[in-house]
Design an enzyme around this catalytic site. Structure first.
Site, mmCIF file in Angstrom:
data_model
loop_
_atom_site.group_PDB
_atom_site.id
_atom_site.type_symbol
_atom_site.label_atom_id
_atom_site.label_comp_id
_atom_site.label_asym_id
_atom_site.label_seq_id
_atom_site.Cartn_x
_atom_site.Cartn_y
_atom_site.Cartn_z
ATOM 1 N N GLU A 57 -1.287 -20.334 14.817
ATOM 2 C CA GLU A 57 -2.594 -19.684 14.874
ATOM 3 C C GLU A 57 -2.518 -18.441 14.015
ATOM 4 O OE1 GLU A 57 -0.193 -18.925 16.849
ATOM 5 O OE2 GLU A 57 -0.305 -16.732 16.827
ATOM 6 N N SER A 63 3.304 -1.895 10.087
ATOM 7 C CA SER A 63 3.633 -3.306 10.274
ATOM 8 C C SER A 63 3.190 -4.194 9.122
ATOM 9 C CB SER A 63 3.022 -3.816 11.578
ATOM 10 O OG SER A 63 1.630 -3.574 11.579
ATOM 11 N N LYS A 92 5.406 -10.238 10.079
ATOM 12 C CA LYS A 92 5.258 -11.591 10.615
ATOM 13 C C LYS A 92 6.276 -12.576 10.039
ATOM 14 C CE LYS A 92 1.572 -10.962 13.280
ATOM 15 N NZ LYS A 92 1.679 -11.075 14.742
#
Lengths: 265, 406
Positions: B118, B384, B96
């Site tokens: 968010e 991830s 991210k």
């Protein structure tokens, strides 16, 4: 002019009045209560009624309309049920123009052309889609062309000249100017910026211009009357209905007739 | 670092992926989306922007992240060679950060100083709060009340980083509703605020921008596997919620003869209503500004998704994934909560890597799938993020309280 919505608003304007357009969510506070609310709104002196079709994710709404939308869904109201309710209203002899407001996904779900056909059949006069920007209106218009369903664009405080022109190009019925940057819901005052926006819009079109979002008091309406042709009141009405346990129809009637008296006295 | 992408006509900055994508938002947001699109396109040819971003990616995020040949896993499974792309080793513990940092840097160019975002699992929230702390920006994170409960350590991390965490109590109180609230905030504060969306979802230009900042995963992976094995892999496997890690990875292989597999969350099973398998079980619709596959009922009301993994618990999916599904270029499958936990254990015990529950779905699927494969098959599995944030969820699922004696 062909549009029934345009005609009614212009008639009011000729009398020196601003057209009053209350908003209520279909199936709120209950299915039966909603019908009574609409009757009350008509008796109270509304010129056009805007009816919200509930959606699970209404991103343009503040807490009041979100909640009414949620309750309406719990009451079993979907897009078809909303149209059934309009049919009921029409068969009770109510003739004033009705505008449906909704979000694109449920409309897409039954098909845009199909929706336009069903809506026209039950006597809906116009359509507002909160999450459709003005370039997408063209597609909606093509789908509703065979029907006499007006596509009503939204113009925002931050809309550029180019985008206002685009909205006006596809406008039918009236043009909805959003008075604030933000979601729906009562505000203590209405920004003066919207007056400038309305003026800009009027440079491009003869179609009436309405102002909505945040409008809650007679003093707001009085002020907006000076520069716009119609005014939309939603959350303040729904807040009033939420406060009263019984007889939402009476509450709605009182709300509109007070607004009417205060504005035009 | 080589950031040249392989040439690919399907891989360009675009508003539509086939019929999918687009820009279905209130008129008020259009100026902000136009401004963002313009700023992003300028940044792509701005040497100063690119050198600043590359410097941060190399020296702050720790890129390139390694590609690790999983010997034990390969041996244990016995039917394929498995390579792990280690995004769990990136700063803040997940991919991210690539996107959060890229978009935050873009903001500096636009000249807005307040950021909203968010978060579901909390990883995007933490990444955004981190980027804002480092670049000195005001930051507010919308997070579903349900997710706040299951991701408590990440909530505290965001607060430590100086972000305001705003609980969302509407709807399912998860990621979908956090995006709704972030969009409402954005409509209200659009002149001062930028919305850093965390996945490859939302109105144009977000899906293309998020892919743009995540494609580094695929570019590095392609180079790494070539230098490790001299060949391209047979398969690339990644988990898909909104799908930012997957699209970042897949984008580098779209024109290669490489099979791509996206693994969605099947929750309690795709035959039950409790899942988040959007592509497998949904139909196209519009949520959060884009036309894409969507979990919805017959009336077009959006359904609540369910997954043990907060990061996959979303009823929508990035529009490019919908397109890649329909063209058949990527195969989308799903793994249940149980299968994800098997994958979680497998990777933890064989390689000493505790993965997040999101890539555990890809691992879980892979362990089933590999039964049919052979020893020569080479597979890249995208890890991830790391699993620290999920320890409580895993323990609770197994009836263990971390506050008690283990």
């Amino acid at each position: 002019m062909k549009s029934k919505i345009t005609n009614i608003i212009k008639e009011q304007n000729k009398k020196g009045r601003i057209a009053l357009i209350p908003f209520i969510t279909a199936g709120y506070p209950s299915v039966e209560g909603f019908i009574n609310v609409v009757k009350g709104l008509v008796d109270g002196g509304s010129d056009v009624i805007e009816i919200g079709m509930p959606f699970s994710d209404p991103i343009a709404e503040g807490p009041t309309i979100q909640k009414s939308s949620h309750i309406a869904i719990e009451n079993g109201v979907n897009i078809k049920k909303s149209l059934d309710l309009v049919q009921k209203i029409r068969s009770s002899g109510i003739n004033i123009p009705i505008v449906m407001m909704g979000y694109i996904n449920p409309i897409l779900s039954i098909g845009v052309s199909n929706f336009a056909k069903l809506a026209t059949n039950v006597g809906v006069n116009g359509l507002i889609i909160a999450d459709i920007p003005n370039e997408e209106l063209k597609q909606i218009q093509i789908s509703s062309e065979k029907n006499s369903l007006d596509t009503i664009p939204l113009i925002s405080l931050n809309s550029s000249k180019k985008r206002i022109e685009l909205g006006c190009k596809y406008a039918q019925g009236f043009i909805y100017c959003i008075s604030i940057l933000g979601v729906t819901g009562s505000r203590s005052s209405v920004s003066l910026d919207v007056k400038e926006k309305v003026k800009m819009v009027k440079n491009f079109t003869n179609i009436p211009v309405g102002v909505g979002f945040g409008v809650s008091k007679p003093s707001h309406v009085k002020n907006i009357k000076e520069y716009a042709d119609a005014v939309i009141v939603g959350s303040a009405l729904i807040d009033e209905i939420a406060k009263t346990k019984n007889q939402p129809g009476n509450t709605a009637k009182k709300f509109i007739s007070n607004l009417y008296k205060e504005t035009f006295k | 670092m080589n950031i040249d992408s392989p040439k690919n006509k399907d891989n360009q900055f675009t508003e539509r992926f086939g019929d999918y994508g687009g820009r279905y938002v209130p008129e008020t947001l259009i100026p902000a989306l136009e401004e963002l699109e313009k700023a992003y396109l300028i940044s792509q040819n701005d040497p100063e922007f690119n050198s600043e971003l590359n410097d941060l990616l190399n020296n702050y995020v720790g890129r390139p992240t390694p590609m690790f040949y999983a010997r034990n896993l390969t041996k244990k499974i016995g039917t394929a060679q498995i390579f792990l792309k280690r995004e769990d080793l990136a700063h803040t513990g997940a991919h991210k950060i690539n996107n959060a940092l890229g978009q935050a840097l873009l903001l500096k160019k636009i000249g807005k100083n307040r950021v909203i975002a968010e978060t579901g699992a909390g990883q995007h929230g933490v990444a955004t709060a981190t980027a804002c702390a480092m670049l000195d920006m005001e930051c507010a994170i919308y997070m579903g009340e349900e997710d706040i409960k299951r991701q408590a350590p990440n909530v505290y991390r965001m607060k430590l980083l100086g972000a305001e965490v705003i609980p969302v109590t509407t709807g399912s109180k998860t990621l979908k509703d956090a995006i709704n609230e972030a969009l409402r905030d954005w409509v209200t504060n659009v002149e001062t605020t930028h919305y850093i969306i965390g996945s490859a979802v939302g109105p144009h230009p977000y899906p293309s921008i998020v892919k743009g900042f995540q494609k580094i995963i695929g570019i590095e992976s392609r180079n790494q596997i070539l230098s490790l094995t001299n060949t391209l892999p047979d398969y690339v496997v990644a988990c898909v919620g909104g799908g930012s890690n997957a699209i970042g990875m897949f984008s580098a292989f779209l024109n290669d003869d490489v099979k791509l597999i996206g693994v969605e969350a099947a929750g309690e099973g795709t035959m039950t209503p409790q899942h988040a398998a959007t592509i497998s079980k949904g139909r196209p619709g519009i949520l959060h500004g884009a036309f894409s596959y969507l979990l919805q009922d017959k009336d077009g009301q959006v359904q609540e998704a369910h997954s043990i993994s907060a990061g996959l618990d979303y009823p929508g999916v990035g529009p490019e994934h919908s397109y890649l599904n329909d063209t058949g270029r990527v195969r989308y499958v799903s793994a249940t909560d149980e299968e994800a936990l098997l994958g979680f254990d497998l990777l933890t015990k064989t390689e000493g890597i505790i993965p997040a529950l999101e890539p555990s779905h890809a691992m879980g699927y892979l362990s089933k799938f590999l039964k049919k494969s052979d020893k020569k098959t080479k597979i890249i599995l995208l890890i991830s993020g790391r699993g620290d944030k999920d320890l409580d969820t895993v323990a609770t699922y197994r009836g263990i309280s971390l506050k008690d004696k283990l």
